[in-house]
Design a protein around this motif. Sequence first.
Motif, PDB file in Angstrom:
ATOM      1  N   ALA A 251       0.814  -1.216   0.000  1.00  0.00           N
ATOM      2  CA  ALA A 251       0.000   0.000   0.000  1.00  0.00           C
ATOM      3  C   ALA A 251       0.846   1.265   0.000  1.00  0.00           C
ATOM      4  CB  ALA A 251      -0.931  -0.017   1.212  1.00  0.00           C
ATOM      5  N   ASP A 258      -4.282  -2.841  -6.324  1.00  0.00           N
ATOM      6  CA  ASP A 258      -5.572  -2.174  -6.382  1.00  0.00           C
ATOM      7  C   ASP A 258      -6.399  -2.577  -5.168  1.00  0.00           C
ATOM      8  OD1 ASP A 258      -6.495  -4.389  -8.910  1.00  0.00           O
ATOM      9  OD2 ASP A 258      -7.573  -4.239  -7.018  1.00  0.00           O
ATOM     10  N   LYS A 259      -7.303  -1.654  -4.829  1.00  0.00           N
ATOM     11  CA  LYS A 259      -8.043  -1.769  -3.580  1.00  0.00           C
ATOM     12  C   LYS A 259      -8.815  -3.084  -3.503  1.00  0.00           C
ATOM     13  CE  LYS A 259     -10.326   2.230  -1.438  1.00  0.00           C
ATOM     14  NZ  LYS A 259     -11.113   3.236  -2.154  1.00  0.00           N
ATOM     15  N   LYS A 260      -9.356  -3.496  -4.646  1.00  0.00           N
ATOM     16  CA  LYS A 260     -10.205  -4.682  -4.675  1.00  0.00           C
ATOM     17  C   LYS A 260      -9.417  -5.930  -4.273  1.00  0.00           C
ATOM     18  CE  LYS A 260     -13.726  -6.121  -7.882  1.00  0.00           C
ATOM     19  NZ  LYS A 260     -14.046  -6.148  -9.314  1.00  0.00           N
ATOM     20  N   MET A 262      -6.712  -6.010  -2.505  1.00  0.00           N
ATOM     21  CA  MET A 262      -6.335  -5.894  -1.095  1.00  0.00           C
ATOM     22  C   MET A 262      -7.483  -6.370  -0.207  1.00  0.00           C
ATOM     23  SD  MET A 262      -3.566  -4.524   0.226  1.00  0.00           S
ATOM     24  CE  MET A 262      -3.049  -2.863  -0.070  1.00  0.00           C
ATOM     25  N   ILE A 263      -8.679  -5.890  -0.510  1.00  0.00           N
ATOM     26  CA  ILE A 263      -9.847  -6.314   0.269  1.00  0.00           C
ATOM     27  C   ILE A 263     -10.040  -7.817   0.121  1.00  0.00           C
ATOM     28  CG2 ILE A 263     -12.369  -6.115   0.427  1.00  0.00           C
ATOM     29  CD1 ILE A 263     -11.984  -3.135  -0.372  1.00  0.00           C
TER      30      ILE A 263
END
Lengths: 428, 171
Positions: A251, A258-260, A262-263
């Motif tokens: 991060a 990308d955020k997706k 990571m989640i």
Amino acid sequence: MSALYVVVLLVLLFSGVPVAASLLIVSIGGILAAGVPLSILGQRIAFGIDSFTLIAIPMFLLMGNLMNASGVTQRIFDFSVAMVGHWRAGLAQVNIIGSLIFSGMSGSALADAAGLGTVEIRAMTLKGYSPAFAAAITAASATIGPVIPPSTVAVLYAFIADVSIGRMFLAGVVPGLIMVFALMVLVHWRGKSLDLPTYVRASWAERGRATWKALPALVVPIGLIGGMRTGIFTATEVAAVGALYALLLAAVYWKTTDKKEMIGAFRETALSTGGIMIIVAAANVFAWILTRERIPQGVAESVIAFNLDPITLLLVLNVLILLLGMILDASAILILVTPVVMPAVLAVGIDPVHFGMVLILNMMIGLLTPPVGMALFIVSNIAKAPIATVARETMPYIIAFLAVLLLITFVPQLVLWLPDLVYGPAKL
Amino acid sequence: MALRLLKTVQAALGRAEELVAMTLVVALMVVVNLQIFARYIFHHPFIWPEEVSRLLLVWMTFIGAAALTRRGADLAVDTFIEMLPHGGRRVLLIIRDALLVVVFTIIALQGFELAKAVNGMPLVATGWPTAMLAWPVIAGAVLTVFHCVIRLIDGFANPSVEVPHTPKVLT
């Protein structure tokens, strides 16, 4: 009576009842049959996983998942290409070395197959390798992950068998490297007849650059083992630090994630933890039945009555676990088998760390064998190759791993030498 | 109509479970790291993080397991049911869900018994109620029962629909 429990458990498992629920059904039956209050159920299920050691499992899973999401896989791949891409069957060798490096920061074979595997299979098919060949070597090399530290199954085993996680981790280093060596020799030899494409040899400057780019990942295994050995961190803490490191790398430092994704890494960790730990909780109820029925003692007594020597016992257990590995998930096997056979293993004088590593290597072979080889499923999906073809391509690697399994079964020193060297001889 | 509503509720609940479980993963990472920082950076170790992290693990387990049940992804042996024709598989999966309802109802009830039994007993470090270890068992079991009941109703209402049963958990 004990036989009845085993039969009912097997019937439930084979009918597709989830492992945790199967264990609980048999346990509830056993508790009622024994005329003991059911309240033991609540205590055992809640307190059974109330352990600081077990926290290492979600934390190592998280570290591996975050590393996968961080884009580190591409850097490891580039590094491996620079180092061994010019060898015969270059990309297959890259695949093996890449898995070895990734295994030092991930405790899960399937995370390796799904993460690094995607990069590897894409590159191999683009370069002209057959999808089935690419998928097979990816699955095989991914199973090295849980043998090499860190490893979530090693944590689980250490918890159940009550051995040191540090010893268990180090015990996997030599067997893991032998597996790597076996794969590399095999691929080299197959490369002769298959005429597989290779890369141009990288210059030392290119190698330097690739090493620099992969360095934050390459130092992880040293940090993990060093942190534990020096006593700065416990295994759980080292895992949590590793997870935070992976998060910061992804991060803040590389900013590649990308955020997706990571989640997704957090979701995968939460669900995997739930899936494994609910079985640990249920098995803690089941252990009460086992103990009450004196099943582990019974196994130990018959082993002594048959006068089995350690090698014979290990061979018998190997066959049993290989068969189980064809139908059951690795962590489920570990949770079911370890408490039942542990007294027998100790009674004939097998080092529990040695047995643990034999068990883990054996279970990893199970990930490659149909019908339920999870690693096979994942790589066939990525490569879009029929699972039967991939399974056939995987056969030589399975045979090589079986040879390694026999080797470490017969030569315990291969497993115990490093932990004994670092931690001193085991006190049994 | 009523079934559609129930399934919407179930989907929302499933998302909530996953969100909670993910938040617990983040919290677990933060708490364990905080303990290390407190020890080495501030030279002032706390006593509560270990207990809190263990609580987080227990909560994560039972909520995560309930979320897995909704996805039909709990660890199970699928080899043999995969070989069956649709009708046979459906029967076994209905039996499976019925068994899950019975088992997890018992677990929920025993969770309540446990919570009652430890009522008034504080945990050592935080002083929080020990029943906080029983609550996730109850919550996870109740959610699991809910998901299985919806799946059973759905299975009876739509006989042609495949019941989810594929393990996707990482080893």
